[in-house]
Write an enzyme that holds these catalytic residues in place. Structure first.
Site, short mmCIF file in Angstrom:
data_model
loop_
_atom_site.label_atom_id
_atom_site.label_comp_id
_atom_site.label_asym_id
_atom_site.label_seq_id
_atom_site.Cartn_x
_atom_site.Cartn_y
_atom_site.Cartn_z
N ASP A 254 -9.68 8.93 5.42
CA ASP A 254 -9.95 7.52 5.72
C ASP A 254 -11.41 7.17 5.37
O ASP A 254 -11.69 6.06 4.91
CB ASP A 254 -9.68 7.30 7.21
CG ASP A 254 -9.56 5.84 7.57
OD1 ASP A 254 -9.33 5.03 6.66
OD2 ASP A 254 -9.68 5.51 8.77
N SER B 178 2.88 3.96 8.24
CA SER B 178 3.46 4.97 7.34
C SER B 178 4.24 6.08 8.05
O SER B 178 4.00 6.36 9.23
CB SER B 178 2.37 5.58 6.47
OG SER B 178 1.99 4.62 5.52
N ASN C 47 0.83 -1.21 0.00
CA ASN C 47 0.00 0.00 0.00
C ASN C 47 0.86 1.25 0.00
O ASN C 47 1.66 1.41 -0.95
CB ASN C 47 -1.14 -0.04 1.03
CG ASN C 47 -0.78 -0.27 2.48
OD1 ASN C 47 -0.11 -1.23 2.81
ND2 ASN C 47 -1.23 0.61 3.34
N ASP C 48 0.78 2.10 0.99
CA ASP C 48 1.33 3.46 0.89
C ASP C 48 2.82 3.53 0.53
O ASP C 48 3.62 2.77 1.10
CB ASP C 48 1.21 4.19 2.23
CG ASP C 48 -0.12 3.97 2.92
OD1 ASP C 48 -1.02 3.37 2.32
OD2 ASP C 48 -0.25 4.38 4.08
N1 DQQ Z 1 -1.96 2.95 5.71
C1 DQQ Z 1 -1.05 2.79 6.82
C2 DQQ Z 1 -1.42 3.83 7.82
C3 DQQ Z 1 -2.09 4.85 6.97
C4 DQQ Z 1 -2.86 4.02 5.99
C5 DQQ Z 1 -1.15 1.39 7.35
C6 DQQ Z 1 -3.23 4.77 4.74
O1 DQQ Z 1 -0.28 4.32 8.50
O2 DQQ Z 1 -2.90 5.70 7.73
O3 DQQ Z 1 -0.75 0.45 6.36
O4 DQQ Z 1 -3.46 3.91 3.66
#
Ligand code: DQQ
Length: 571
Positions: free
Chosen positions: A272, A120, A59-60
């Site tokens: 979110d 993240s 992901n991020d």
């Molecule tokens: N993904 C991370 C978090 C963030 C979220 C967890 C955003 O730190 O808030 O994998 O996609």
């Protein structure tokens, strides 16, 4: 009993000696599992020049930076599967932002302050060219807390090993600061103010108010929470992955601590609740330590976005080598969870974008980094061509499933444009109602990409021009409704109004096509839309590319250049 115990000891010995287990502090890392191949043989939708790991969940983008001439990308990664979980910071490096080599995970659970996950965060370059990572750790109580990691060896340009601070956590929720322990994450790159103290913001919320909690520090170790947030906005919910940085109308970027005349600031948050990002442009008052969005800059989910399609948890960094600010963003799957788990991987990173402030000073402009053009091959150019209403022309001579195309349109009879109804305020809804098959006076015209020969499947990226009250209004859409015969994929149509004046400038569109991704840049980068699509027929050599005009009036293709794209070396 005794023999079971001996057997367990023997098993443990076997696992340790074969590298199955690596014991670090109290955490177990299953390194050799990471070399397994994707579980499904069907890899139709893997990309050729977008960043992705060989398998599993990503992901991020985290903490991008350049150090001693090497670009670093860290990213949220699950070493054990194609679904979110067990999150570590995976790590790859590059000399050109196009070709990447993988390294061991940079940050993974190994101490109390991150034992349940390394979420993240961002990198800051401290004086003396010393990178420092602030990231969110999940502690044994599942509280979100902020940690520091620094390179073990500053003479290693690949920064392969990171030491965690013995002072971790540096920032934590307490009964005194009343921070919500499950909404306190994703520290930004820090900036140094003229008073000699570092600032950082952390995403949060109070009730339904999104917050950028502000901390200050003299030494980057001891941080004190400010009384007030840097900024907050009611009704926006949890702010994930905030990003805060200076911009100017010069394409040259600014390092994160720069303040001064002619400089604006950008605050981007990832929501979110809606999984949309939005940004405002405004002023940073470093005396009061607050950020104030400009009048007219919409401070909620209807605000400006980097990308009106699939693009989330993005982050910028300042590239001091080429003096530019670069944006990374995560492109999620549009498949149901069991489908992507079956394919053995999930998530792709968008092509890094160079970003700067538009001359109107009211929005940003983005363009794919110039280095991506090194992958271009087999150039095709068209002379100026009339595209009659109701017609389409194939762009042949390139690999249409792996391509880069730039096209510009001129519209001779603008006065024929349909009137814009005052109630049409939501561009995405308008693009869904007036999809690629609905005939208007001026438009839809644009590109049909990843199209099957008989057009059973295609993704249409196009413009429509309307007559507004005192000017022409241009709508840009990416219509996925016909992108796949697979009924299970998400086919949401995306759209944005775009600030171009069709009287004085051609309408330009660039699309980067990569098997299951269509990243489109309208109006020289004033509006971007990324689509994730899963054709079942328009695959590989069976994919076609067309310029089309379903509108009543002719438009002129004043420029068309298209290229096949070579495969990049990625991980
Ligand atoms: N993904 C991370 C978090 C963030 C979220 C967890 C955003 O730190 O808030 O994998 O996609």
């Amino acid at each position: 009993m005794a023999s079971a115990f001996v057997w367990q000891i023997y098993l443990l010995f076997l696992m340790l000696s074969h590298g199955v287990l690596e014991l670090e502090a109290s955490h177990i890392v299953y390194r050799n599992l990471q070399t397994l191949q994707p579980t499904s043989p069907n890899q139709t939708y893997r990309t050729s020049y977008h960043f992705q790991p060989p398998k599993n969940w990503m992901n991020d983008p985290n903490g991008p930076l350049i150090y001693k001439g090497i670009y670093h990308l860290f990213y949220q990664y699950n070493p054990y599967g194609a679904d979110w979980g067990n999150i570590v910071w995976a790590h790859s490096t590059s000399e050109d932002l196009v070709n990447w080599i993988p390294h061991e995970h940079a940050i993974y659970p190994s101490q109390q302050s991150d034992i349940n996950g390394c979420w993240s965060g961002s990198t800051t370059i401290l004086p003396g060219d010393k990178p420092a990572i602030l990231y969110t750790g999940i502690d044994p109580q599942n509280q979100q807390i902020q940690n520091l990691a620094v390179p073990k060896n500053l003479s290693d340009p690949y920064l392969t090993e990171w030491d965690k601070s013995p002072n971790n956590p540096l920032m934590a929720p307490t009964t005194i600061n009343k921070i919500n322990a499950s909404s306190f994450r994703d520290p930004t790159t820090s900036w140094l103010d003229p008073d000699g103290r570092w600032r950082v913001i952390i995403g949060s919320k109070r009730n339904h108010r999104g917050l950028a909690i502000l901390y200050r520090s003299k030494d980057f170790i001891h941080w004190t929470k400010a009384q007030h947030p840097l900024h907050s906005a009611n009704g926006t919910g949890m702010w994930e992955c905030p990003d805060f940085y200076p911009v100017s109308t010069s394409r040259s970027g600014l390092d994160t601590s720069v303040i001064g005349l002619g400089i604006k600031h950008v605050l981007k948050v990832s929501l979110d609740d809606t999984k949309h990002e939005y940004y405002t442009i405004g002023t940073y008052d470093h005396i009061k330590d607050i950020y104030i969005p400009d009048n007219g800059s919409i401070d909620n989910d209807s605000g400006l976005r980097y990308d009106y399609g699939k693009f989330y948890a993005s982050k910028t960094f300042y590239d001091g080598l080429k003096n530019r600010r670069i944006l990374w963003g995560w492109i999620n799957e549009s498949l149901p969870q069991p489908e992507y788990v079956k394919q053995g991987w999930s998530g792709v990173q968008a092509i890094p974008r160079h970003l700067w402030l538009d001359k109107s000073r009211q929005q940003l402009v983005q363009w794919p980094i110039v280095e991506i053009e090194t992958l271009r091959t087999n150039r095709v150019d068209w002379p100026s061509t009339v595209l009659k209403g109701g017609s389409m022309l194939e762009v042949s001579g390139i690999t249409a499933a792996q391509a880069d195309i730039e096209i510009s349109f001129e519209v001779p009879e603008l006065e024929k444009a349909d009137e814009l109804d005052q109630s049409w305020t939501n561009p995405q809804t308008l693009c869904s109602q007036k999809n690629a098959s609905i005939k208007g006076e001026l438009g839809p015209f644009g590109l049909m990409v990843l199209a099957s020969k008989e057009l059973q499947e295609y993704t249409a990226v196009f413009f429509r021009i309307f007559k507004g009250q005192d000017r022409y209004v241009v709508l840009m859409c990416s219509d996925q409704s016909r992108s796949s015969l697979n009924q299970k994929t998400d086919k949401t149509t995306y759209g944005s109004f775009i600030e171009v004046d069709p009287i004085h400038e051609p309408l330009s569109l660039r699309s980067l096509i990569d098997h299951s991704i269509v990243e489109s840049f309208g109006g020289e980068g004033k509006a971007c839309i990324t689509a994730r699509v899963y054709p079942t027929m328009a695959i590989g050599d069976e994919a076609h590319l067309y310029a089309f005009n379903t509108g009543m009036e002719s438009v002129q293709i004043s420029k068309l250049s298209a290229w096949s794209m070579k495969r990049a070396q990625i991980n």
